[in-house]
Motif scaffolding. Sequence first.
Motif, PDB file in Angstrom:
ATOM      1  N   ASN A  65       4.807  -8.869   1.879  1.00 19.81           N
ATOM      2  CA  ASN A  65       5.180  -7.520   1.445  1.00 19.81           C
ATOM      3  C   ASN A  65       6.108  -7.534   0.239  1.00 19.81           C
ATOM      4  O   ASN A  65       6.540  -8.593  -0.220  1.00 19.81           O
ATOM      5  CB  ASN A  65       5.843  -6.768   2.607  1.00 19.81           C
ATOM      6  CG  ASN A  65       4.922  -6.633   3.799  1.00 19.81           C
ATOM      7  OD1 ASN A  65       3.777  -6.225   3.668  1.00 19.81           O
ATOM      8  ND2 ASN A  65       5.427  -6.977   4.977  1.00 19.81           N
ATOM      9  N   PHE A  83       0.818  -1.209   0.000  1.00 22.99           N
ATOM     10  CA  PHE A  83       0.000   0.000   0.000  1.00 22.99           C
ATOM     11  C   PHE A  83       0.857   1.268   0.000  1.00 22.99           C
ATOM     12  O   PHE A  83       0.446   2.316  -0.526  1.00 22.99           O
ATOM     13  CB  PHE A  83      -0.916  -0.017   1.235  1.00 22.99           C
ATOM     14  CG  PHE A  83      -1.792   1.197   1.383  1.00 22.99           C
ATOM     15  CD1 PHE A  83      -2.908   1.377   0.566  1.00 22.99           C
ATOM     16  CD2 PHE A  83      -1.515   2.165   2.333  1.00 22.99           C
ATOM     17  CE1 PHE A  83      -3.726   2.497   0.701  1.00 22.99           C
ATOM     18  CE2 PHE A  83      -2.325   3.292   2.479  1.00 22.99           C
ATOM     19  CZ  PHE A  83      -3.433   3.451   1.658  1.00 22.99           C
ATOM     20  N   ALA A  84       2.071   1.168   0.564  1.00 23.42           N
ATOM     21  CA  ALA A  84       2.923   2.348   0.730  1.00 23.42           C
ATOM     22  C   ALA A  84       4.082   2.408  -0.262  1.00 23.42           C
ATOM     23  O   ALA A  84       4.976   3.247  -0.116  1.00 23.42           O
ATOM     24  CB  ALA A  84       3.482   2.367   2.158  1.00 23.42           C
ATOM     25  N   GLY A 119       5.675   3.124   6.022  1.00 19.27           N
ATOM     26  CA  GLY A 119       5.518   2.055   5.042  1.00 19.27           C
ATOM     27  C   GLY A 119       6.674   1.094   4.998  1.00 19.27           C
ATOM     28  O   GLY A 119       6.541  -0.002   4.446  1.00 19.27           O
TER      29      GLY A 119
END
Length: 234
Positions: A180, A146-147, A205
Amino acid sequence: MTDRNISTDSPEKRAAGVAAAGLVSSGMVVGLGTGSTVAYTIKELGRRVKEEGLDILGVVTSYQSEMLAIDAGIRLTTLSQNPELDIAIDGADQIDSGLRAIKGGGAAHTREKIVSMSAKRFVVVADESKTSTQLGKPVPVEVLPFAKELTVNKIRGLGGEPELRSAVKKDGPVITDNGNFILDVDFGVIRDPEALALQISAIPGVVEHGIFCNVDELYTGNKDGSVKIVSSQK
């Protein structure tokens, strides 16, 4: 044990890995790192478990090291059950003369750092090709998907050039054991690893980066089977 992570025999890696396994005694809880050199450590610990009755518990840093440890017959535990480890043994992608290391070539550095920081003693095993006067390899940085764009921009602001790590034999990026992405960030020669580590950690993040400044000892293997041991001055 099948050598799942030892594709070709390396006398240097074998020497370092086996020597570090000699630091382990019965009753210890041991952090088991990830990579081709520490695979020799895990194999040697398994031999000692079977032939010498070595009684230890292992905490693994990846699915890879978990499979190796199971093959070796090492009993496993978790940080929830044993939050303080007696020793952690792991490899490195590069380590400098001040025993600052870059890790994360196998995308396991987040768990490796947690395990190493949970140990009373953190030992790195390596061959001479991994040693350098200064760090300069790209730094793996695990980031929340997401980051990704935010962390890319912030990392560029620190002077780094990030590249999203792509998977092999699979379309798309590498996905870590934690779900991730990995950015491999080229900073050139890293003159102040401790300062850069703090700067990367402060970026929203970022889950964890591959700069390790907590190494206590380095075991470097040589082709003749000898091992050079260097201890931190911290």
